[in-house]
Design an enzyme around this catalytic site. Structure first.
Site, PDB file in Angstrom:
ATOM      1  N   LYS A 159       0.863  -1.190   0.000  1.00 23.90           N
ATOM      2  CA  LYS A 159       0.000   0.000   0.000  1.00 23.90           C
ATOM      3  C   LYS A 159       0.894   1.232   0.000  1.00 23.90           C
ATOM      4  O   LYS A 159       1.500   1.573   1.014  1.00 23.90           O
ATOM      5  CB  LYS A 159      -0.937   0.052   1.212  1.00 23.90           C
ATOM      6  CG  LYS A 159      -2.055   1.071   0.952  1.00 23.90           C
ATOM      7  CD  LYS A 159      -2.737   1.560   2.198  1.00 23.90           C
ATOM      8  CE  LYS A 159      -2.044   2.709   2.879  1.00 23.90           C
ATOM      9  NZ  LYS A 159      -1.864   3.923   2.066  1.00 23.90           N
ATOM     10  N   GLY A 206       6.760   4.799   8.484  1.00 27.83           N
ATOM     11  CA  GLY A 206       5.924   5.987   8.618  1.00 27.83           C
ATOM     12  C   GLY A 206       6.105   6.627   9.984  1.00 27.83           C
ATOM     13  O   GLY A 206       7.129   6.425  10.657  1.00 27.83           O
ATOM     14  N   GLY A 253       2.717   3.879  13.738  1.00 30.73           N
ATOM     15  CA  GLY A 253       3.365   2.622  14.137  1.00 30.73           C
ATOM     16  C   GLY A 253       2.686   1.995  15.344  1.00 30.73           C
ATOM     17  O   GLY A 253       2.535   0.768  15.431  1.00 30.73           O
ATOM     18  N   GLU A 255       9.598   0.894  10.840  1.00 32.99           N
ATOM     19  CA  GLU A 255      10.662   1.887  10.604  1.00 32.99           C
ATOM     20  C   GLU A 255      10.014   3.251  10.772  1.00 32.99           C
ATOM     21  O   GLU A 255       9.212   3.668   9.936  1.00 32.99           O
ATOM     22  CB  GLU A 255      11.223   1.738   9.187  1.00 32.99           C
ATOM     23  CG  GLU A 255      12.033   0.495   8.967  1.00 32.99           C
ATOM     24  CD  GLU A 255      13.264   0.422   9.827  1.00 32.99           C
ATOM     25  OE1 GLU A 255      13.850   1.474  10.142  1.00 32.99           O
ATOM     26  OE2 GLU A 255      13.634  -0.686  10.213  1.00 32.99           O
ATOM     27  N   GLU A 315       9.728  15.472  15.664  1.00 30.84           N
ATOM     28  CA  GLU A 315      10.142  15.385  14.266  1.00 30.84           C
ATOM     29  C   GLU A 315       9.314  16.374  13.428  1.00 30.84           C
ATOM     30  O   GLU A 315       8.095  16.285  13.391  1.00 30.84           O
ATOM     31  CB  GLU A 315       9.916  13.963  13.749  1.00 30.84           C
ATOM     32  CG  GLU A 315      10.441  13.761  12.351  1.00 30.84           C
ATOM     33  CD  GLU A 315      10.083  12.397  11.778  1.00 30.84           C
ATOM     34  OE1 GLU A 315       8.962  11.932  12.006  1.00 30.84           O
ATOM     35  OE2 GLU A 315      10.940  11.819  11.087  1.00 30.84           O
TER      36      GLU A 315
HETATM   37  P1  NAD Z   1       2.185   8.097   8.040  1.00 30.34           P
HETATM   38  O1  NAD Z   1       2.428   7.225   9.214  1.00 30.34           O
HETATM   39  O2  NAD Z   1       1.162   9.139   8.136  1.00 30.34           O
HETATM   40  O3  NAD Z   1       1.780   7.209   6.764  1.00 30.34           O
HETATM   41  C1  NAD Z   1       2.602   6.163   6.297  1.00 30.34           C
HETATM   42  C2  NAD Z   1       1.741   5.142   5.570  1.00 30.34           C
HETATM   43  O4  NAD Z   1       0.834   4.565   6.514  1.00 30.34           O
HETATM   44  C3  NAD Z   1       0.876   5.709   4.445  1.00 30.34           C
HETATM   45  O5  NAD Z   1       0.806   4.775   3.388  1.00 30.34           O
HETATM   46  C4  NAD Z   1      -0.488   5.860   5.115  1.00 30.34           C
HETATM   47  O6  NAD Z   1      -1.566   5.804   4.207  1.00 30.34           O
HETATM   48  C5  NAD Z   1      -0.491   4.648   6.026  1.00 30.34           C
HETATM   49  N1  NAD Z   1      -1.380   4.748   7.197  1.00 30.34           N
HETATM   50  C6  NAD Z   1      -1.718   5.849   7.886  1.00 30.34           C
HETATM   51  N2  NAD Z   1      -2.556   5.528   8.909  1.00 30.34           N
HETATM   52  C7  NAD Z   1      -2.728   4.178   8.853  1.00 30.34           C
HETATM   53  C8  NAD Z   1      -3.467   3.244   9.630  1.00 30.34           C
HETATM   54  N3  NAD Z   1      -4.188   3.618  10.665  1.00 30.34           N
HETATM   55  N4  NAD Z   1      -3.403   1.933   9.303  1.00 30.34           N
HETATM   56  C9  NAD Z   1      -2.658   1.521   8.251  1.00 30.34           C
HETATM   57  N5  NAD Z   1      -1.940   2.356   7.462  1.00 30.34           N
HETATM   58  C10 NAD Z   1      -1.971   3.678   7.765  1.00 30.34           C
HETATM   59  O7  NAD Z   1       3.613   8.687   7.647  1.00 30.34           O
HETATM   60  P2  NAD Z   1       3.936   9.780   6.535  1.00 30.34           P
HETATM   61  O8  NAD Z   1       3.586  11.123   7.051  1.00 30.34           O
HETATM   62  O9  NAD Z   1       3.397   9.306   5.232  1.00 30.34           O
HETATM   63  O10 NAD Z   1       5.540   9.639   6.444  1.00 30.34           O
HETATM   64  C11 NAD Z   1       6.410  10.398   7.214  1.00 30.34           C
HETATM   65  C12 NAD Z   1       6.990   9.564   8.337  1.00 30.34           C
HETATM   66  O11 NAD Z   1       7.681   8.422   7.813  1.00 30.34           O
HETATM   67  C13 NAD Z   1       8.022  10.316   9.151  1.00 30.34           C
HETATM   68  O12 NAD Z   1       7.783  10.123  10.519  1.00 30.34           O
HETATM   69  C14 NAD Z   1       9.339   9.663   8.763  1.00 30.34           C
HETATM   70  O13 NAD Z   1      10.363   9.753   9.724  1.00 30.34           O
HETATM   71  C15 NAD Z   1       8.909   8.244   8.525  1.00 30.34           C
HETATM   72  N6  NAD Z   1       9.898   7.533   7.720  1.00 30.34           N
HETATM   73  C16 NAD Z   1      10.719   6.624   8.350  1.00 30.34           C
HETATM   74  C17 NAD Z   1      11.699   5.941   7.619  1.00 30.34           C
HETATM   75  C18 NAD Z   1      12.629   4.945   8.291  1.00 30.34           C
HETATM   76  O14 NAD Z   1      13.310   4.206   7.598  1.00 30.34           O
HETATM   77  N7  NAD Z   1      12.673   4.894   9.607  1.00 30.34           N
HETATM   78  C19 NAD Z   1      11.835   6.190   6.250  1.00 30.34           C
HETATM   79  C20 NAD Z   1      10.979   7.109   5.646  1.00 30.34           C
HETATM   80  C21 NAD Z   1      10.008   7.781   6.400  1.00 30.34           C
END
Ligand code: NAD
Length: 490
Positions: A177, A230, A235, A252, A384
């Site tokens: 996804k 994310g 998480g 992650e 962050e």
């Molecule tokens: P997010 O958590 O909002 O979304 C990430 C993904 O999760 C998206 O596909 C979103 O649609 C999905 N999602 C959101 N809510 C969900 C739920 N309740 N159930 C299932 N899926 C759900 O994150 P974002 O704003 O898209 O990305 C930014 C974040 O990602 C930052 O915190 C960044 O540090 C992190 N990130 C971490 C790494 C790593 O390797 N540690 C790498 C890249 C980004």
């Protein structure tokens, strides 16, 4: 302009969503419409998981000769390279990344990941234990099953490849996804996998929102493991979902990377390293070096040099090869970044560099911003931002630098700048972070695992041993060599 698939990819076929809903994908640099893409709901997710389940339980992929599996993954790498320009332009248009970055890093890195993991399948090995003389005890490593892979928008293609390359190499099937913000390159990747001839159901791509498709995916009983990248708040929801089905989970999450600059550091390298560390991809990087810890004796000189250099960076049209800084991915994200900046001012941090925001609400350009005299309790030093905002803190001695670096709930990465090797290793051992870059060189490598300490994650991404650990199941097999029957229970 590249041509984009605009449906869901399920069971080897392109389909509309069951409810025939669509989602408009925008260009954040202009606000213009790029594509209207099918939006998956729980019914579509169920179809995708069932397809992946069938492909795993009955299909050829997990049973394929390891070299044949590797060859298909390698062919996918080659197709990505052949499509470099279209894939790069896609992520540039979709999330506002400068084209020099998508051409120079995102797409080549995705291809490298598949190429690297194409060599893994025939290296996956179990163990044999020498225990009792009358049995042979083995541990098999087997493909794990159906993996739900959920990724964010900051490196759309690369994040997908980071998940898919090891998952597929280990013989699993997958439902990917992508973020609702950035589905286009993931759908193109499915198209390339289709051309290579991956069996139906091995790779499924469902584009949908986190609240609907994401939730349905992680709660689906047909999923064996969730792998997620994310925000740490999301998480936590993954952990809740995993608990219900006793699924495996790998997370992650976010970061607040400190860059510790010691007085003996090579300052020319530090200036460039600090600037790239925080402003590359406009700070939308999990390991962005958002906290600069500088010795008070060096503070003035370093600040002067950093501010002068940042002023020379070229921000503008992401499709222009000269552009160094593009724009943020969405107007919502711009509002979040801006609220952190306003809060930092309110809490007393000194803003030494910023620019004016565009009057056009359709574009997402945000200027590089630097706060000086930041103190550890301020929000800008702890949370962050995921944007182009650098916080500068000063320290008096090494112990205070280490204390400040660790004074944060994240632990993804830390940068050290020093010419004293003993100090580098001494400090490294005290830092609570999963990756330490000494004098630069923190870039992603397929063979180097990514670990998150504290709130930055659970498990490891990439790294061959770690990938096998994350994406295969272990089975213990005890083979008795006894020729006489056991005396008990007679
Ligand atoms: P997010 O958590 O909002 O979304 C990430 C993904 O999760 C998206 O596909 C979103 O649609 C999905 N999602 C959101 N809510 C969900 C739920 N309740 N159930 C299932 N899926 C759900 O994150 P974002 O704003 O898209 O990305 C930014 C974040 O990602 C930052 O915190 C960044 O540090 C992190 N990130 C971490 C790494 C790593 O390797 N540690 C790498 C890249 C980004």
């Amino acid at each position: 302009m590249p041509r984009w698939p605009n449906q869901l990819y399920i069971d080897g076929a392109w389909v509309d969503g069951a409810a025939r809903r669509t989602w408009t994908v925008l260009n954040p640099a202009t606000g213009s419409v790029l594509e209207s893409v099918a939006l998956a709901d729980a019914v579509d997710v169920d179809r995708a998981v069932q397809a992946a389940r069938r492909a795993f339980d009955e299909g050829p992929w997990p049973r394929l000769d390891a070299l044949a599996r590797g060859r298909m993954i390698f062919q996918l790498a080659e197709r990505i390279r052949a499509k470099l320009d279209d894939l790069a332009m896609t992520d540039t248009l979709n999330v506002g990344k400068p084209i020099r970055d998508t051409v120079g890093f995102d797409v080549p890195c995705a291809a490298d990941l598949f190429e690297s993991y194409a060599g893994l399948p025939d290296k996956i090995a179990g163990k044999c234990y020498g225990t009792l003389p009358d049995n042979v005890t083995m541990q098999f490593r087997e493909p794990m099953g159906v993996i739900a892979a959920i990724v964010p928008w900051n490196f759309p293609l690369t994040n997908a490849a980071i998940k898919l390359a090891p998952i597929l190499a280990c013989g699993n099937t997958v439902v990917l996804k992508p973020s609702e913000v950035s589905p286009l390159s993931a759908l193109m990747l499915a198209e390339l996998a289709h051309e290579v001839g991956f069996p139906p159901g091995v790779l499924n791509v469902v584009h949908g929102t986190g609240a609907e498709a994401g939730t349905a995916l992680v709660r689906h009983p047909g999923v064996d493991k969730i792998t997620f990248t994310g925000r740490h708040q999301t998480g936590v929801q993954m952990l809740e979902a995993a608990k219900i089905g006793m699924k495996g989970v790998m997370l992650e999450l976010g970061g607040k990377t400190p860059s510790l600059v010691f007085p003996d550091a090579p300052l020319d390298m530090v200036v460039n390293g600090v600037i790239t560390g925080i402003f590359y991809n406009l700070g939308q990087v999990c390991v962005a070096g958002s906290r600069l810890l500088v010795h008070e004796s060096q503070h003035d000189e370093l600040m002067e040099r950093i501010v002068a250099k940042v002023k020379t960076l070229r921000q503008g049209d992401p499709t222009d090869p000269k552009t160094q800084l593009g724009c943020l991915a969405t107007p919502q994200h711009l509002a979040t970044v801006n609220s952190f900046v306003e809060r930092a001012k309110h809490e007393g941090a000194r803003c030494v560099l910023t620019g004016s925001l565009s009057k056009d609400a359709n574009n997402c350009f945000y200027p590089p911003t630097i706060f000086d005299r930041v103190t550890a309790p301020m929000t800008i030093a702890r949370e962050e931002v995921f944007g182009p905002v650098l916080s500068v803190l000063t320290y008096r001695d090494e112990a205070e630098a280490v204390r400040l670096a660790n004074d944060c709930e994240f632990g993804l990465m830390a940068n050290l700048w020093t010419s004293d090797g003993t100090r580098a290793l001494r400090v490294t051992r005290q830092l609570r972070a999963g990756r330490i870059a000494i004098n630069g060189g923190g870039a992603l490598r397929p063979n180097v695992p990514v670990f998150g300490y504290k709130m930055s994650g659970i498990g490891a991404e990439l790294g061959y041993d770690e990938a096998v650990h994350e994406y295969t199941s272990s089975k213990a097999v005890i083979y008795s060599l006894a020729t006489e029957k056991s005396p008990w229970p007679e």
